[in-house]
Scaffold this active site. Structure first.
Site, short mmCIF file in Angstrom:
data_model
loop_
_atom_site.label_atom_id
_atom_site.label_comp_id
_atom_site.label_asym_id
_atom_site.label_seq_id
_atom_site.Cartn_x
_atom_site.Cartn_y
_atom_site.Cartn_z
N VAL A 42 1.11 -1.23 -0.19
CA VAL A 42 -0.19 -0.52 0.53
C VAL A 42 0.69 1.16 -0.05
O VAL A 42 0.98 2.15 -0.55
CB VAL A 42 -0.65 -0.04 0.63
CG1 VAL A 42 -1.88 1.57 1.35
CG2 VAL A 42 -2.04 -0.83 1.28
N LYS A 69 -6.64 -1.67 10.68
CA LYS A 69 -8.06 -1.99 10.86
C LYS A 69 -8.26 -2.96 12.27
O LYS A 69 -8.43 -2.29 13.28
CB LYS A 69 -8.77 -2.96 9.83
CG LYS A 69 -7.85 -3.99 9.67
CD LYS A 69 -8.76 -5.03 8.34
CE LYS A 69 -7.09 -4.99 8.22
NZ LYS A 69 -7.23 -4.09 6.21
N ARG A 91 11.13 -0.29 7.80
CA ARG A 91 12.09 -1.10 8.83
C ARG A 91 12.76 -1.60 8.20
O ARG A 91 14.44 -2.30 8.72
CB ARG A 91 11.24 -2.25 9.26
CG ARG A 91 11.25 -2.72 10.90
CD ARG A 91 10.34 -3.59 11.51
NE ARG A 91 9.24 -4.92 10.09
CZ ARG A 91 8.65 -5.15 10.86
NH1 ARG A 91 9.44 -6.38 11.76
NH2 ARG A 91 8.85 -6.07 9.64
N GLU A 148 -2.73 -15.44 2.64
CA GLU A 148 -1.60 -15.60 3.06
C GLU A 148 -0.79 -16.66 2.61
O GLU A 148 -1.59 -17.96 3.60
CB GLU A 148 -1.04 -14.49 3.75
CG GLU A 148 -1.83 -12.80 3.31
CD GLU A 148 -1.23 -11.45 4.89
OE1 GLU A 148 -0.44 -12.13 5.05
OE2 GLU A 148 -2.81 -11.01 4.74
N LYS A 203 -13.52 -5.31 11.50
CA LYS A 203 -13.73 -4.50 10.24
C LYS A 203 -15.00 -4.17 10.80
O LYS A 203 -16.13 -3.10 10.49
CB LYS A 203 -14.15 -4.79 8.40
CG LYS A 203 -12.75 -4.82 8.31
CD LYS A 203 -12.21 -5.64 6.81
CE LYS A 203 -11.10 -5.31 6.50
NZ LYS A 203 -10.63 -5.97 5.62
N GLY A 207 -5.56 -5.43 -1.76
CA GLY A 207 -4.49 -4.60 -2.74
C GLY A 207 -4.15 -3.76 -2.72
O GLY A 207 -4.77 -2.26 -1.60
N ASP A 251 -10.08 -10.56 10.69
CA ASP A 251 -9.97 -9.14 9.81
C ASP A 251 -10.96 -8.90 9.53
O ASP A 251 -11.23 -7.48 9.61
CB ASP A 251 -9.28 -9.75 8.91
CG ASP A 251 -9.77 -8.87 7.79
OD1 ASP A 251 -8.48 -7.50 7.46
OD2 ASP A 251 -10.13 -8.69 6.55
#
Lengths: 430, 430
Positions: free
Chosen positions: A17, A107, A48, A192, A207, A306, A203
């Protein structure tokens, strides 16, 4: 009208992102300046591992010292796309203390600690925006916070995780089992290597907490959200759903109780009718269905994740936050004035599809029906199927409290004639 | 934090939408106050015919002198739900001159004269908001103006008129002709006694102008919008669409040209594939599909008209405008910095489905194909059907400029072997 001194932006995180945010800020600088009313300048990018910074990201801006960047004193807006609780939370708090507004895509953090973050923003006269935290590019936070600010939202029903929608869509369209569909999602990059956050519903639960809080003007954290993942959804469940004219989706559901005195928020797989607009949401797309008193039924649809879609949401927030800065104002902050309590899952009222393996002998249906009746759960339809001395019984209930259903299922398991409870799935969106 | 002196609101118009706005402002006063940060008070309601004011509207607030109400000097926000050009335009301008911000649902006025209204708002430090002018309750103006402010919108494709969608949906599902479907729409209250504004596409064209202006940051008025209604769509067209795996919708289409140097805006019936999300928008619902560089494909769906949905949009704007007032700021005004020209319809590039009645003799197809080739329009597929000495020829083209297609059709009409051009329809959304 254009101010010439640029607004300075610090970018924390430069992964999928962040690098897209940096790219668009560079290539579309003139458009952003025109829309904001002043130029915006990327003043620093904290990462990092500087050796992993993608091509196209200005190397001279990269630093490993995020704290120093945020404390520089000349930063107007901090964009946080690191994710996770720390160090993101500490950096955002420091940003507010140094007068910066914050745009975040985080989130997990907003769902865990949104109230404290909003308070820190307000105390420092800063903005906290996080459109990108829910359903990627789909405008949801702003429509709920602003467009529907004059309405009363009663229900939010959403597909807010693309990975799990991809898996369920595959199971539905190919008859594949969960593992097989997950493998395909992993191979195609939709899941993933460790898919836990997606497939166990964490996740989506984050939300759901954010959506419920904004929709009902109350505080909801991820701990308030009942959560079930989709790892136990089987090809048989999908086939049962089809027989009912339904499909299975992992839904985030936020509801105002019928008496208006409390709210609930939950994430679980559920059957929804094929005629419901959410049923036709394919692949990794997201969609959120909103029911409001005056507006009626609205749906918002688009890519839920995405780099580019999430960057679009981040940059929309950046424009708004910069405009607020120039006007010396702030946008809408936390709205939690209703202070409605969040009821536990047991108080949720919905319908259930229960599949039982039973002995194939007379009287079983009567026994099972008695258990339902004793627990106050009314049966809508029953379907019996015999196979090789065994039989299966599929019961669809009328609307009942989740606690009553749980007690019913507990009692069913005690029956000698019930060999097993093959599946329990809620039926939504009717 | 709550300011106790109320913000005063004047309501101009008290029909289906206005009476619902008045009702919600009264019954949900506490919620509105909490969300704004100050109470809002309905200070006056201007109507033309006070004898027709609906039940529940506070009679003591009703006046026939809209000008005096707007000029009172203590009005913070004017809500205009009269519609049409005058007296709405004069009243809005007067409102700005007296320091009020304006919330309007008036698509015709904004599409005709938005630039001047925005300039008047800006000159007086006031806001002009009009979410309700496009697609009723569906948040579109705010997502385009704000959520996508950091993105580049390339295309807006929408069903923005409920009446015509109801008619086309009936034609599609029942095989009815246009007149029959219109009669049903009228009987059910979906079409007005004089349906011209809807069926001739004027209503949709106004919305297309507003959407194009916001999406592309340029000025587009209703005069810039190419407009064709649906009165000539036949049951045969609908059947042809089905054979192509399509349905027919009245679409508002706003596009950025491939070279980025101009835009187009148009309203006409078009075939779209059944797989396109807009194809499944039923009855009087509206939906708008947006394609943006970073966000990808988004869709917004909901009720496009009606008192309550439109009131929801008006009140969302009211909350925003009141918050801005309290902060001493204004929201985003007109954004027309790209100043892109609007190209004429002839420059639009799309595909076409053309149905010809031809003589049933050898060589006709060769003649027809030659005409297409001479005008630079490439043919994708041709279907020939013979019937009783006559024949029909259905040609679907590759993408071509509208002007080239028009010349082609003109030349086809000159051919002795072409008895008539039964229908020409564009094919979109592929």
């Amino acid at each position: 009208m254009m101010r010439t001194r640029p607004l300075k932006v610090a970018l924390l995180g430069c992964g999928v992102v962040g690098s897209e945010v940096a790219r668009i800020m560079t290539t579309h600088a003139d458009d952003l300046a025109a829309r904001i009313g002043a130029p915006v300048e990327l003043a620093g990018i904290a990462v990092r591992r500087p050796d992993r910074v993608r091509e196209g990201v200005p190397a001279e801006l990269v630093t490993t010292d995020a704290t120093a960047l945020v404390k520089r004193g000349d930063i107007d807006v901090v964009i946080e796309v690191i994710g996770g609780i720390e160090p993101a939370r500490g950096l955002i708090t420091t940003a507010f203390e140094h007068g910066a507004s914050v745009v975040s895509a985080n989130k997990a953090l907003v769902a865990a600690d949104g109230a404290a973050l909003h308070a820190a923003a307000e105390a420092n006269g800063a903005d906290l925006y996080y459109e990108a935290a829910v359903a990627g590019a789909i405008p949801l936070v702003r429509p709920l916070r602003e467009s529907l600010a004059g309405d009363k939202v009663n229900r939010v029903l959403g597909i807010v995780n693309g990975t799990t929608n991809f898996i369920l869509d595959k199971m539905d369209s190919t008859g594949a089992g969960y593992s097989e569909a997950l493998d395909e999602a992993t191979a195609l990059g939709y899941a993933e290597a460790d898919p836990t956050a997606d497939v166990e519903g964490f996740d989506a639960a984050a939300k759901a907490a954010i959506l419920a809080g904004i929709a009902f003007h109350t505080r909801v954290t991820i701990d308030d959200v009942h959560r079930e993942g989709l790892t136990e959804v089987t090809a048989a469940d999908m086939a049962s759903a089809k027989r009912m004219g339904c499909t299975v989706k992992l839904l985030a559901i936020c509801e105002r109780a019928a008496d208006g005195a409390s709210v609930t928020a939950r994430v679980h797989p559920a059957m929804i009718p094929l005629t419901h607009p959410l049923a036709s949401v394919r692949e990794a797309y997201n969609a959120v269905f909103i029911e409001a008193d005056a507006a009626g039924q609205l749906m918002f649809y688009g890519p839920g994740a995405g780099g580019s879609p999430t960057a679009s949401a981040v940059l929309g927030d950046l424009v708004a936050v910069c405009r607020n800065k120039l006007a010396g104002a702030t946008g809408p902050g936390e709205s939690a004035y209703t202070a409605l309590p969040v009821s536990p899952m047991g108080e949720v009222i919905t319908r259930y599809h229960i599949s039982l393996d039973v002995a194939d002998k007379p009287g079983v249906l009567a026994q099972v029906a008695t258990v339902f009746a004793e627990h106050g759960v009314s049966i809508d339809t029953v379907r019996q199927q015999g196979k090789d001395g065994e039989a299966s019984l599929v019961v669809v209930t009328h609307r009942a409290a989740d606690a009553a259903l749980s007690s019913t299922v507990g009692a069913l398991r005690e029956l000698d004639t019930v060999r097993g409870v093959a599946s329990i799935m809620r039926v939504e969106g009717e």
